[in-house]
Design an enzyme around this catalytic site. Sequence first.
Site, mmCIF file in Angstrom:
data_model
loop_
_atom_site.group_PDB
_atom_site.id
_atom_site.type_symbol
_atom_site.label_atom_id
_atom_site.label_comp_id
_atom_site.label_asym_id
_atom_site.label_seq_id
_atom_site.Cartn_x
_atom_site.Cartn_y
_atom_site.Cartn_z
ATOM 1 N N ASP A 70 38.809 44.307 -76.487
ATOM 2 C CA ASP A 70 39.798 43.515 -75.759
ATOM 3 C C ASP A 70 40.548 42.598 -76.723
ATOM 4 O O ASP A 70 40.830 42.974 -77.857
ATOM 5 C CB ASP A 70 39.049 42.709 -74.685
ATOM 6 C CG ASP A 70 39.859 42.482 -73.425
ATOM 7 O OD1 ASP A 70 40.823 41.698 -73.486
ATOM 8 O OD2 ASP A 70 39.527 43.076 -72.381
ATOM 9 N N HIS A 107 41.975 36.764 -71.795
ATOM 10 C CA HIS A 107 41.581 38.041 -71.192
ATOM 11 C C HIS A 107 40.183 38.487 -71.598
ATOM 12 O O HIS A 107 39.317 38.719 -70.747
ATOM 13 C CB HIS A 107 42.614 39.104 -71.561
ATOM 14 C CG HIS A 107 42.542 40.341 -70.733
ATOM 15 N ND1 HIS A 107 41.832 41.450 -71.118
ATOM 16 C CD2 HIS A 107 43.093 40.644 -69.542
ATOM 17 C CE1 HIS A 107 41.952 42.390 -70.194
ATOM 18 N NE2 HIS A 107 42.719 41.928 -69.224
ATOM 19 N N ASN A 200 46.730 48.000 -62.344
ATOM 20 C CA ASN A 200 47.164 47.130 -61.245
ATOM 21 C C ASN A 200 48.545 47.458 -60.707
ATOM 22 O O ASN A 200 49.181 46.608 -60.107
ATOM 23 C CB ASN A 200 47.205 45.665 -61.711
ATOM 24 C CG ASN A 200 45.874 45.173 -62.227
ATOM 25 O OD1 ASN A 200 44.838 45.722 -61.885
ATOM 26 N ND2 ASN A 200 45.904 44.151 -63.057
ATOM 27 N N SER A 264 40.960 44.607 -64.385
ATOM 28 C CA SER A 264 40.269 44.214 -65.621
ATOM 29 C C SER A 264 38.903 43.619 -65.298
ATOM 30 O O SER A 264 37.904 43.898 -65.969
ATOM 31 C CB SER A 264 41.091 43.177 -66.382
ATOM 32 O OG SER A 264 42.224 43.743 -66.956
#
Length: 417
Positions: A70, A107, A200, A264
Amino acid sequence: MRIPRAVPRRVLSRAGGAAALAVLLAVTAAPAAAGAPVRPHEWPLDQAHFRAEQVWSFSRGDGVTVAVVDSGVDAGHPDLAGRLLTGTDEVGDPADGGQLDASADSHGTAVAGIIAGTGAAENGQGMAGLAPGARVLPVRVAADTAAEPAALARGIVWAADHGASVVNVSLGTQLPNPVLRKAVEYAQGKDVVVVAAAGNDGDGGNPEIYPASFPGVVSVSGSDEGGAFWRKSESGPHVTVAAPATGIYSTNNHGQYLVADGTSYAAAYVSATLALVRAEHPNYTAGQAIRRLIDSTRDHRDRPDARTGYGLLDPLAAVGPVIAAPATDNPLFHRPAPEAAAAGGPSTAVTVGSAATGTALAAAALVWWRRRAGRTRAAPVRPEPAATTAAARPGRPAPVARAARAARAARPKSGAR
């Protein structure tokens, strides 16, 4: 497996256009908020949903390493103390060990908190992960919003080579990049479970996302607090399971907390559940762990549908009594065709446009988070005297500033920031 390095590009190629984007998490960052402790707001862990206290009587994920491939993970957060291993940084300074997260929406840090937060901060009412005994291996592949597929591929390979049993990928690309696919296959060949967010953009075209759509990958769609399919979640024949994706609280990269929506975070809950299963059954193959995940879903179906796959994630059922060990192979390599989507639901058809795709494949397309589909906001934490208010979502506390950066400011700066 060696994948050549390349300098990360921060803009889309003209040829790539929209087809180069991966739509995973929207962000509207707000100041850190004050109010109630975080733990009571973690609805997925409550008695109406995952029943975390009962789950932890079976397994806490001890001894299992989950790689978070990530934006890096902030090692300074008190709820992540003792949970992070030394990882790597594929886009900055490898000496940082992946333990820096400069993304605007925290994130990677948020994903890590959902997996293995200890809840030790805020007098024991901080962010508790679903697998608090697991270790997080931070692998930084993104400079805030974007990463090249080669960097993502290198990160997956590095994680597989450095002890990860589960690899969480909460980012992706609309292009089935062959280097990325080879990296996923390499990890699978080393008995690693690869978990990826489905995306999404379900109400904006529902494009197919990779690595979530690659064979054998545990692709995770989103559900809301009532167990309904989240309308922004993407769907399709690759979806394995649905997990919580709305109003999710977690750690941020300022020693504080946030609340956000997105697949996520759904993927992080699934990765944590697989850590619980692999800790409870250390001799399970990756395929057996995936079968256990699938067989234990709530509202289980033998034939997956395009929205929630085999059903809703149920960690307590996944770690509960097992009558017989499941077959050792990965069932996702030979899954049945999905059931038809319900009338009026989001389209499950995937279009990566022939001409546009050919052009984009020829370009060096980026892996992106285009965060317009979800939201990241500050979560309520301890009140502070010098508070700054901002608008809050209806039904949630107003965000307020909090002074908790002293420890972070004292740490050495890195060129990766």
